[in-house]
Design a protein around this motif. Structure first.
Motif, PDB file in Angstrom:
ATOM      1  N   LYS A   1      42.035  48.945  48.643  1.00  0.00           N
ATOM      2  CA  LYS A   1      40.594  48.923  48.329  1.00  0.00           C
ATOM      3  C   LYS A   1      39.806  49.679  49.396  1.00  0.00           C
ATOM      4  O   LYS A   1      38.810  50.326  49.095  1.00  0.00           O
ATOM      5  CB  LYS A   1      40.078  47.480  48.254  1.00  0.00           C
ATOM      6  CG  LYS A   1      40.691  46.663  47.148  1.00  0.00           C
ATOM      7  CD  LYS A   1      40.090  47.003  45.806  1.00  0.00           C
ATOM      8  CE  LYS A   1      40.766  46.214  44.711  1.00  0.00           C
ATOM      9  NZ  LYS A   1      40.518  46.730  43.374  1.00  0.00           N
TER      10      LYS A   1
ATOM     11  N   VAL B   1      47.989  47.209  43.059  1.00  0.00           N
ATOM     12  CA  VAL B   1      49.104  46.946  43.978  1.00  0.00           C
ATOM     13  C   VAL B   1      50.089  45.988  43.312  1.00  0.00           C
ATOM     14  O   VAL B   1      49.693  44.911  42.835  1.00  0.00           O
ATOM     15  CB  VAL B   1      48.603  46.324  45.299  1.00  0.00           C
ATOM     16  CG1 VAL B   1      49.769  45.968  46.207  1.00  0.00           C
ATOM     17  CG2 VAL B   1      47.640  47.271  45.990  1.00  0.00           C
TER      18      VAL B   1
ATOM     19  N   ILE C   1      41.348  37.727  44.208  1.00  0.00           N
ATOM     20  CA  ILE C   1      41.266  39.059  44.807  1.00  0.00           C
ATOM     21  C   ILE C   1      39.847  39.611  44.769  1.00  0.00           C
ATOM     22  O   ILE C   1      39.461  40.424  45.588  1.00  0.00           O
ATOM     23  CB  ILE C   1      42.249  40.010  44.113  1.00  0.00           C
ATOM     24  CG1 ILE C   1      43.641  39.445  44.322  1.00  0.00           C
ATOM     25  CG2 ILE C   1      42.170  41.412  44.670  1.00  0.00           C
ATOM     26  CD1 ILE C   1      44.696  40.137  43.571  1.00  0.00           C
ATOM     27  N   ARG C   2      39.079  39.110  43.818  1.00  0.00           N
ATOM     28  CA  ARG C   2      37.687  39.559  43.772  1.00  0.00           C
ATOM     29  C   ARG C   2      36.992  39.209  45.094  1.00  0.00           C
ATOM     30  O   ARG C   2      36.173  39.956  45.599  1.00  0.00           O
ATOM     31  CB  ARG C   2      36.979  38.910  42.583  1.00  0.00           C
ATOM     32  CG  ARG C   2      35.742  39.641  42.179  1.00  0.00           C
ATOM     33  CD  ARG C   2      35.245  39.183  40.833  1.00  0.00           C
ATOM     34  NE  ARG C   2      36.142  39.531  39.757  1.00  0.00           N
ATOM     35  CZ  ARG C   2      36.460  38.712  38.772  1.00  0.00           C
ATOM     36  NH1 ARG C   2      35.979  37.496  38.742  1.00  0.00           N
ATOM     37  NH2 ARG C   2      37.270  39.109  37.815  1.00  0.00           N
TER      38      ARG C   2
ATOM     39  N   GLU D   1      37.817  41.649  47.792  1.00  0.00           N
ATOM     40  CA  GLU D   1      37.027  42.866  47.682  1.00  0.00           C
ATOM     41  C   GLU D   1      35.616  42.646  48.179  1.00  0.00           C
ATOM     42  O   GLU D   1      35.045  43.483  48.870  1.00  0.00           O
ATOM     43  CB  GLU D   1      36.970  43.245  46.208  1.00  0.00           C
ATOM     44  CG  GLU D   1      37.449  44.605  45.975  1.00  0.00           C
ATOM     45  CD  GLU D   1      37.344  44.952  44.518  1.00  0.00           C
ATOM     46  OE1 GLU D   1      37.605  44.090  43.662  1.00  0.00           O
ATOM     47  OE2 GLU D   1      37.006  46.102  44.240  1.00  0.00           O
TER      48      GLU D   1
ATOM     49  N   GLY E   1      40.385  36.403  38.771  1.00  0.00           N
ATOM     50  CA  GLY E   1      40.428  37.333  39.897  1.00  0.00           C
ATOM     51  C   GLY E   1      41.815  37.796  40.275  1.00  0.00           C
ATOM     52  O   GLY E   1      42.030  38.302  41.366  1.00  0.00           O
ATOM     53  N   LEU E   2      42.780  37.684  39.369  1.00  0.00           N
ATOM     54  CA  LEU E   2      44.139  38.096  39.724  1.00  0.00           C
ATOM     55  C   LEU E   2      44.550  39.431  39.095  1.00  0.00           C
ATOM     56  O   LEU E   2      45.696  39.829  39.170  1.00  0.00           O
ATOM     57  CB  LEU E   2      45.149  37.010  39.360  1.00  0.00           C
ATOM     58  CG  LEU E   2      44.982  35.683  40.114  1.00  0.00           C
ATOM     59  CD1 LEU E   2      46.110  34.726  39.768  1.00  0.00           C
ATOM     60  CD2 LEU E   2      44.933  35.893  41.624  1.00  0.00           C
ATOM     61  N   GLY E   3      43.611  40.089  38.428  1.00  0.00           N
ATOM     62  CA  GLY E   3      43.919  41.452  37.994  1.00  0.00           C
ATOM     63  C   GLY E   3      44.179  41.639  36.510  1.00  0.00           C
ATOM     64  O   GLY E   3      44.638  42.707  36.101  1.00  0.00           O
ATOM     65  N   LYS E   4      43.865  40.640  35.687  1.00  0.00           N
ATOM     66  CA  LYS E   4      44.107  40.800  34.247  1.00  0.00           C
ATOM     67  C   LYS E   4      43.233  41.921  33.676  1.00  0.00           C
ATOM     68  O   LYS E   4      43.719  42.845  33.034  1.00  0.00           O
ATOM     69  CB  LYS E   4      43.812  39.489  33.497  1.00  0.00           C
ATOM     70  CG  LYS E   4      44.621  38.313  33.972  1.00  0.00           C
ATOM     71  CD  LYS E   4      44.299  37.056  33.193  1.00  0.00           C
ATOM     72  CE  LYS E   4      42.885  36.532  33.388  1.00  0.00           C
ATOM     73  NZ  LYS E   4      42.585  36.030  34.736  1.00  0.00           N
ATOM     74  N   THR E   5      41.941  41.816  33.932  1.00  0.00           N
ATOM     75  CA  THR E   5      41.032  42.826  33.395  1.00  0.00           C
ATOM     76  C   THR E   5      41.370  44.206  33.971  1.00  0.00           C
ATOM     77  O   THR E   5      41.307  45.215  33.265  1.00  0.00           O
ATOM     78  CB  THR E   5      39.570  42.431  33.694  1.00  0.00           C
ATOM     79  OG1 THR E   5      39.347  41.145  33.134  1.00  0.00           O
ATOM     80  CG2 THR E   5      38.587  43.418  33.096  1.00  0.00           C
ATOM     81  N   HIS E   6      41.754  44.233  35.233  1.00  0.00           N
ATOM     82  CA  HIS E   6      42.145  45.497  35.861  1.00  0.00           C
ATOM     83  C   HIS E   6      43.272  46.155  35.052  1.00  0.00           C
ATOM     84  O   HIS E   6      43.197  47.341  34.707  1.00  0.00           O
ATOM     85  CB  HIS E   6      42.593  45.217  37.305  1.00  0.00           C
ATOM     86  CG  HIS E   6      42.890  46.444  38.110  1.00  0.00           C
ATOM     87  ND1 HIS E   6      42.511  46.594  39.418  1.00  0.00           N
ATOM     88  CD2 HIS E   6      43.552  47.587  37.791  1.00  0.00           C
ATOM     89  CE1 HIS E   6      42.907  47.780  39.869  1.00  0.00           C
ATOM     90  NE2 HIS E   6      43.560  48.392  38.899  1.00  0.00           N
TER      91      HIS E   6
HETATM   92  P1  ADP Z   1      40.777  38.796  36.270  1.00  0.00           P
HETATM   93  O1  ADP Z   1      40.449  39.580  35.047  1.00  0.00           O
HETATM   94  O2  ADP Z   1      42.207  38.328  36.301  1.00  0.00           O
HETATM   95  O3  ADP Z   1      39.815  37.675  36.530  1.00  0.00           O
HETATM   96  P2  ADP Z   1      40.160  41.255  37.622  1.00  0.00           P
HETATM   97  O4  ADP Z   1      41.085  42.154  36.911  1.00  0.00           O
HETATM   98  O5  ADP Z   1      38.722  41.331  37.278  1.00  0.00           O
HETATM   99  O6  ADP Z   1      40.652  39.744  37.530  1.00  0.00           O
HETATM  100  O7  ADP Z   1      40.363  41.505  39.187  1.00  0.00           O
HETATM  101  C1  ADP Z   1      39.389  41.146  40.159  1.00  0.00           C
HETATM  102  C2  ADP Z   1      39.352  42.204  41.226  1.00  0.00           C
HETATM  103  O8  ADP Z   1      40.568  42.191  41.941  1.00  0.00           O
HETATM  104  C3  ADP Z   1      39.217  43.596  40.655  1.00  0.00           C
HETATM  105  O9  ADP Z   1      38.352  44.333  41.453  1.00  0.00           O
HETATM  106  C4  ADP Z   1      40.618  44.172  40.724  1.00  0.00           C
HETATM  107  O10 ADP Z   1      40.593  45.560  40.971  1.00  0.00           O
HETATM  108  C5  ADP Z   1      41.184  43.459  41.916  1.00  0.00           C
HETATM  109  N1  ADP Z   1      42.647  43.276  41.806  1.00  0.00           N
HETATM  110  C6  ADP Z   1      43.305  42.249  41.247  1.00  0.00           C
HETATM  111  N2  ADP Z   1      44.637  42.398  41.359  1.00  0.00           N
HETATM  112  C7  ADP Z   1      44.827  43.558  42.022  1.00  0.00           C
HETATM  113  C8  ADP Z   1      45.989  44.275  42.467  1.00  0.00           C
HETATM  114  N3  ADP Z   1      47.220  43.810  42.265  1.00  0.00           N
HETATM  115  N4  ADP Z   1      45.796  45.453  43.112  1.00  0.00           N
HETATM  116  C9  ADP Z   1      44.555  45.913  43.337  1.00  0.00           C
HETATM  117  N5  ADP Z   1      43.432  45.289  42.959  1.00  0.00           N
HETATM  118  C10 ADP Z   1      43.544  44.129  42.310  1.00  0.00           C
END
Ligand code: ADP
Ligand code: MG
Length: 436
Positions: free
Chosen positions: A277, A110, A301-302, A305, A143-148
């Motif tokens: 989600k 998102v 965001i984790r 979820e 938990g902000l979506g970097k790995t995603h």
């Molecule tokens: P980080 O690597 O920044 O610690 P992750 O990429 O592991 O965080 O994200 C943690 C969870 O939050 C994952 O399940 C990811 O899918 C979800 N998430 C984070 N940002 C978003 C977003 N913008 N839209 C949908 N899901 C997100």
């Protein structure tokens, strides 16, 4: 041959898995089909390789059980990609420490004001690697979506151009492989492997902190790829210059391309994420519930979820529909009085506990005895109040939001690794809540 009867049984099997294993149900379950059912083996066709891996990792047992229950036979289940896999050049996967997760695609990400730049730059890199932003450096708190986003880049290539050699690994894995190569005397193979990829993606490069040998190796890998116009994508929990004891020449290289920050998502984005989600799990939840969950979970965001999963599991366990009442129960109703904790409440309790003055917290003093309580204040303010990072930083000596974010992730890590600190911070949290 796959008869109509088998197809019918298969749709019953899928229904059964949906009720048995709700946490792993995805909306693409409807795209699964039977490729073969012969000699006691049910071969299930999947749209792509990451879906095969997801099912193997998470759903083998539930599909096997369901297949046995529906057919009445002792069935073995296999998952297979529909179309034969494209030929791969070399062995690109051997350098990848992840199995790609089909949940983590661009489609399922998102976009909001806090992550727009990071998202757009990842999409640009997927469209023309090596050209636009090189290196691309993403940073933001946990938990902000970097790995995603990193998964999404890989996923995009896997689908559109599987011959591109991608190496996607955590920095920790890079460092471990480097150390192993030194121990085994295989350093030239190691170097060769990494310098032969088209795209190098390394997650959590803050792990290079304090590892001089690995930094040196990373520097050479970086240069070799960069000089050949190969794409490099990196992520970290803080900006390049904030990674402690990272050599200056690496810091400066990390800044050559685009550095994109991801901030915590706004309320509206959080609502959209909860809905996304839920949809991914084939669930329908009302706006009211999505708003409730989004108002409860702010920083990570984790956790959003996790909250949704808990709620879903509760609904299954009680045999109820997901309702606002259930959502409130899942979160445990907080007493009214906890609602309006202020930053001053937090600084008051923390300064008393650590026997420091507020003026010290607001000063430039960076000694550990002051910096730690200051960071704990930032952490608790982020957890317990609705104030923005800027406001929290402003209260604690006019510090900027990156400092607050850094403090937050530092304390969060500390809580994960140090039981005493964890207990101390829990105790402070209780005192602050009860103080109101
Ligand atoms: P980080 O690597 O920044 O610690 P992750 O990429 O592991 O965080 O994200 C943690 C969870 O939050 C994952 O399940 C990811 O899918 C979800 N998430 C984070 N940002 C978003 C977003 N913008 N839209 C949908 N899901 C997100
Ligand atoms: Mg991550």
């Amino acid at each position: 041959m796959v008869t109509d009867d088998i197809r019918k049984s298969f749709s019953k099997i899928v229904d059964r898995v949906k009720s048995m294993d709700p946490v792993n149900v995805r909306e693409w379950f409807d795209q699964l089909s039977v490729l073969n059912f012969d000699g006691g083996t049910l071969v299930i066709g999947c749209p792509d390789k990451s879906i095969v891996q997801f099912l193997e990792d998470n759903c083998l047992a539930s599909f096997t059980q369901a297949a046995q229950a529906i057919t009445g036979y002792l069935v073995t289940v296999e998952f297979k990609q529909h179309v034969s896999e494209p030929k791969e050049i070399g062995d690109p996967t051997s350098l990848t420490s992840f199995r790609l997760n089909p949940d983590l695609t661009f489609k399922n990400f998102v976009v909001g004001p806090a992550n727009r730049l990071a998202h757009a730059s990842c999409v640009a890199v997927s469209n023309s690697p090596g050209d636009t932003y090189n290196p691309l450096f993403l940073y933001g708190s946990v938990g902000l979506g970097k790995t995603h986003l990193l998964h999404a880049i890989c996923y995009e290539f896997q689908v559109s151009n599987p011959n591109v050699r991608i190496s996607f690994l955590t920095c920790e894995d890079f460092v471990n492989r480097f150390i192993k190569a030194i121990e085994e005397g295989t350093i030239s193979t190691f170097q060769q492997q990494f310098r032969n990829v088209d795209i190098l993606i390394i997650d959590d490069v803050q792990f290079l902190h304090g590892r001089e040998g690995s930094q040196e190796e990373f520097f050479h890998t970086f240069n070799a790829l960069y000089d050949n116009n190969k794409q490099i994508v990196l992520s970290a929990d803080c900006a390049p210059s904030e990674i402690k004891s990272l050599e200056e020449r690496l810091v400066s290289r990390f800044k050559w391309g685009l550095v994109a920050r991801i901030d915590p998502p706004s309320y509206e984005t959080r609502i959209a994420i909860v809905q996304k989600k839920a949809h991914l799990r084939g669930l329908d939840i009302s706006d009211e519930i999505a708003e409730y969950i989004a108002s409860k979970v702010k920083a990570n965001i984790r956790e959003l979820e996790g909250a949704l999963t808990t709620l879903y599991a509760m609904a299954q366990a009680c045999g109820e529909e997901i309702s606002l009442e259930l959502a409130k129960e899942a979160f445990g109703q907080e007493p009214e009085s906890h609602r309006d904790i202020t930053i001053s409440d937090i600084t008051k309790i923390v300064t008393e506990h650590y026997d420091v003055r507020l003026a010290d917290l607001q000063s430039k003093n960076r000694s550990q005895s002051i910096a730690l309580p200051r960071q704990i204040c930032m952490y608790l303010a982020r957890k317990l109040t609705n104030h923005s990072l800027e406001e929290i930083g402003g209260h604690l000596g006019g510090r900027d939001h990156t400092t607050v974010m850094h403090a937050f992730s530092k304390i969060e890590k500390l809580i994960q690794t140090d039981e005493n600190r964890k207990a101390q911070i829990q105790e402070l949290t209780e005192i602050i809540k009860n103080h109101k």
